[in-house]
Design an enzyme around this catalytic site. Structure first.
Site, PDB file in Angstrom:
ATOM      1  N   ARG A 101       0.851  -1.205   0.000  1.00  0.00           N
ATOM      2  CA  ARG A 101       0.000   0.000   0.000  1.00  0.00           C
ATOM      3  C   ARG A 101       0.884   1.251   0.000  1.00  0.00           C
ATOM      4  O   ARG A 101       0.621   2.231  -0.690  1.00  0.00           O
ATOM      5  CB  ARG A 101      -0.948   0.009   1.211  1.00  0.00           C
ATOM      6  CG  ARG A 101      -1.631   1.351   1.388  1.00  0.00           C
ATOM      7  CD  ARG A 101      -2.851   1.358   2.312  1.00  0.00           C
ATOM      8  NE  ARG A 101      -2.823   0.441   3.413  1.00  0.00           N
ATOM      9  CZ  ARG A 101      -2.176   0.635   4.564  1.00  0.00           C
ATOM     10  NH1 ARG A 101      -1.450   1.716   4.760  1.00  0.00           N
ATOM     11  NH2 ARG A 101      -2.239  -0.267   5.522  1.00  0.00           N
ATOM     12  N   TYR A 146     -17.307  17.477 -13.399  1.00  0.00           N
ATOM     13  CA  TYR A 146     -17.831  16.110 -13.367  1.00  0.00           C
ATOM     14  C   TYR A 146     -18.765  15.930 -12.162  1.00  0.00           C
ATOM     15  O   TYR A 146     -18.464  16.391 -11.057  1.00  0.00           O
ATOM     16  CB  TYR A 146     -16.642  15.139 -13.306  1.00  0.00           C
ATOM     17  CG  TYR A 146     -17.025  13.718 -13.007  1.00  0.00           C
ATOM     18  CD1 TYR A 146     -17.920  13.035 -13.830  1.00  0.00           C
ATOM     19  CD2 TYR A 146     -16.519  13.052 -11.900  1.00  0.00           C
ATOM     20  CE1 TYR A 146     -18.291  11.736 -13.556  1.00  0.00           C
ATOM     21  CE2 TYR A 146     -16.877  11.741 -11.621  1.00  0.00           C
ATOM     22  CZ  TYR A 146     -17.774  11.097 -12.447  1.00  0.00           C
ATOM     23  OH  TYR A 146     -18.138   9.812 -12.170  1.00  0.00           O
ATOM     24  N   ASP A 206      -8.062  19.390 -13.449  1.00  0.00           N
ATOM     25  CA  ASP A 206      -8.401  18.036 -13.877  1.00  0.00           C
ATOM     26  C   ASP A 206      -8.176  17.986 -15.386  1.00  0.00           C
ATOM     27  O   ASP A 206      -8.901  18.611 -16.164  1.00  0.00           O
ATOM     28  CB  ASP A 206      -9.876  17.757 -13.509  1.00  0.00           C
ATOM     29  CG  ASP A 206     -10.300  16.326 -13.826  1.00  0.00           C
ATOM     30  OD1 ASP A 206      -9.732  15.735 -14.773  1.00  0.00           O
ATOM     31  OD2 ASP A 206     -11.213  15.815 -13.153  1.00  0.00           O
TER      32      ASP A 206
HETATM   33  C1  LIG Z   1     -13.291  14.829 -15.586  1.00  0.00           C
HETATM   34  C2  LIG Z   1     -13.398  13.667 -14.645  1.00  0.00           C
HETATM   35  N1  LIG Z   1     -12.716  13.699 -13.491  1.00  0.00           N
HETATM   36  C3  LIG Z   1     -12.786  12.669 -12.610  1.00  0.00           C
HETATM   37  C4  LIG Z   1     -13.564  11.565 -12.841  1.00  0.00           C
HETATM   38  C5  LIG Z   1     -13.615  10.447 -11.844  1.00  0.00           C
HETATM   39  O1  LIG Z   1     -12.789   9.400 -12.242  1.00  0.00           O
HETATM   40  P1  LIG Z   1     -13.082   7.821 -11.971  1.00  0.00           P
HETATM   41  O2  LIG Z   1     -14.351   7.495 -12.665  1.00  0.00           O
HETATM   42  O3  LIG Z   1     -11.874   7.168 -12.553  1.00  0.00           O
HETATM   43  O4  LIG Z   1     -13.185   7.651 -10.501  1.00  0.00           O
HETATM   44  C6  LIG Z   1     -14.275  11.491 -14.039  1.00  0.00           C
HETATM   45  C7  LIG Z   1     -15.116  10.303 -14.335  1.00  0.00           C
HETATM   46  O5  LIG Z   1     -15.903  10.287 -15.246  1.00  0.00           O
HETATM   47  C8  LIG Z   1     -14.201  12.565 -14.962  1.00  0.00           C
HETATM   48  O6  LIG Z   1     -14.881  12.550 -16.114  1.00  0.00           O
END
Ligand SMILES: Cc1ncc(COP(=O)(O)O)c(C=O)c1O
Length: 356
Positions: free
Chosen positions: A44, A96, A166
């Site tokens: 981990r 998201y 992101d």
């Molecule tokens: C822009 C964005 N950030 C984060 C995530 C979350 O990622 P995960 O689905 O791998 O947990 C998503 C998932 O669709 C996403 O589209």
């Protein structure tokens, strides 16, 4: 070394000359004497497969430190763990649904002061930054309306807040947030970086050593780390990132042209690169999705196969209805992740599905 080369060769294996990342399956490691490990103690905390891939993920974003997680949400959660009660954070209005959910349902409970603003409105954003604003959270291409806030302009007004970007939809192939004033990059690796809809994984990349130490601490404390099998699949997927991204973009541009000229389409949104296209249709969305034969109706994006999502009912359903509508996530909005299939087949599929 160019990124394209780095995606392919990763780190040279000095022991056996392996050209692929080895899958080390060992949850624990022998110690020479109590508290004297050879190198690793417990998987981990760190393991050799993850160590190789964390270096790769940092390198492709031009960052100093990379961390990998069992999902994009686990990466986001681990990053948010550095916040304290009463810290203020600003979040772009178009993020998201899962990011919205974790902030609303979990971090608000821990008294984090979460505020949403439109990051494409720099004046408004500037006015909203307070002395206790600790983080600004934004996506390079927003989800699902595909807006492209100006990261370098935002970095100039961020004051002491950490600018968290992101980069899931753009990928480092097209844009590197750390080179443009961001402090933290996050990824849902589940999408373009792995590219084959076969793993769920996330990443955080930073340059600052003390921030990296903090993230490392929470990564080990929370424990949302990926499996060595999945890390192998990431390495395999990453090797074709540059080729896939070019084909996604090429296909998306052709589809945008088709949609813009189709009488049953009201509006087409495309940022000009990458494989994500959003559009609104005049026809019944349920009937349209039933008629698709090649394009798959499903959540997620960034895989080699085309995936179509209706955000109102699917990915963004966790946002309250009035908020969804206010943000433009209406019932007729469709988000298409254009795959790398033959584009003429995809256009034919859309044409048939829109024609009723
Ligand atoms: C822009 C964005 N950030 C984060 C995530 C979350 O990622 P995960 O689905 O791998 O947990 C998503 C998932 O669709 C996403 O589209």
């Amino acid at each position: 070394m160019k990124d394209e080369t780095y995606y392919v060769i990763q780190k040279k294996d000095e022991n056996f000359g392996l050209v692929n990342v080895p899958i080390y399956l060992s949850s624990t490691f022998r110690q020479i004497e109590p508290s004297k490990p050879i190198k690793y103690e417990y998987a981990r905390t760190q393991n050799p497969t993850r160590e190789i891939m964390e270096e790769v993920i940092a390198r492709i974003e031009n960052g100093n430190y990379g961390f990998l997680f069992s999902s994009g949400m686990s990466a986001i959660d681990t990053l948010l763990s550095i916040l304290k009660p009463n810290d203020h954070i600003l979040v772009d209005i178009d993020v998201y649904g899962g990011t919205y959910r974790i902030l609303e349902k979990l971090y608000k409970k821990f008294s984090v002061d979460v505020e949403y603003v439109d990051f494409t409105n720099l004046e408004l954003l500037k006015k909203s930054i307070k002395d206790n604003t600790k983080m600004l959270i934004v996506e390079t291409i927003s989800n699902p309306l595909l807006r492209t806030p100006n990261i370098s302009e935002i970095s100039k007004i961020k004051k002491n807040a950490l600018l968290v970007v992101d980069n899931t939809f753009s990928t480092p192939y097209y844009f590197k947030p750390l080179d443009n004033g961001a402090d933290v990059v996050i990824h849902s690796i589940t999408k373009y970086l792995s590219g084959h809809s076969d793993i769920v994984m996330g990443a955080i990349i930073v340059n600052d050593k003390s921030l990296a130490d903090e993230i490392k601490f929470y990564q080990n404390t929370k424990g949302g780390v990926p499996s060595p099998f999945d890390l192998f699949l990431l390495s395999r997927g990453l090797k074709t990132l540059h080729i896939r991204m070019e084909r996604h973009t090429e296909n998306a541009k052709r589809i945008v042209e088709f949609l813009r000229n189709n009488e049953n389409v009201k509006e087409v949104i495309y940022p000009g690169y990458s494989g994500m296209v959003s559009f609104r249709i005049k026809k019944d969305v349920f009937e349209f999705t039933r008629k698709l034969k090649i394009i798959t109706l499903g959540e997620s994006l960034g895989g080699v196969e085309s995936l179509l999502n209706v955000p109102y009912y699917m990915t963004h359903a966790s946002i309250p209805e009035n908020e969804r509508i206010k943000r433009g996530i209406t019932k007729d909005l469709i988000r298409l992740s254009v795959g790398i299939e033959n584009v003429n087949d995809l256009i034919e599929d859309l044409k048939n599905a829109l024609n009723f």
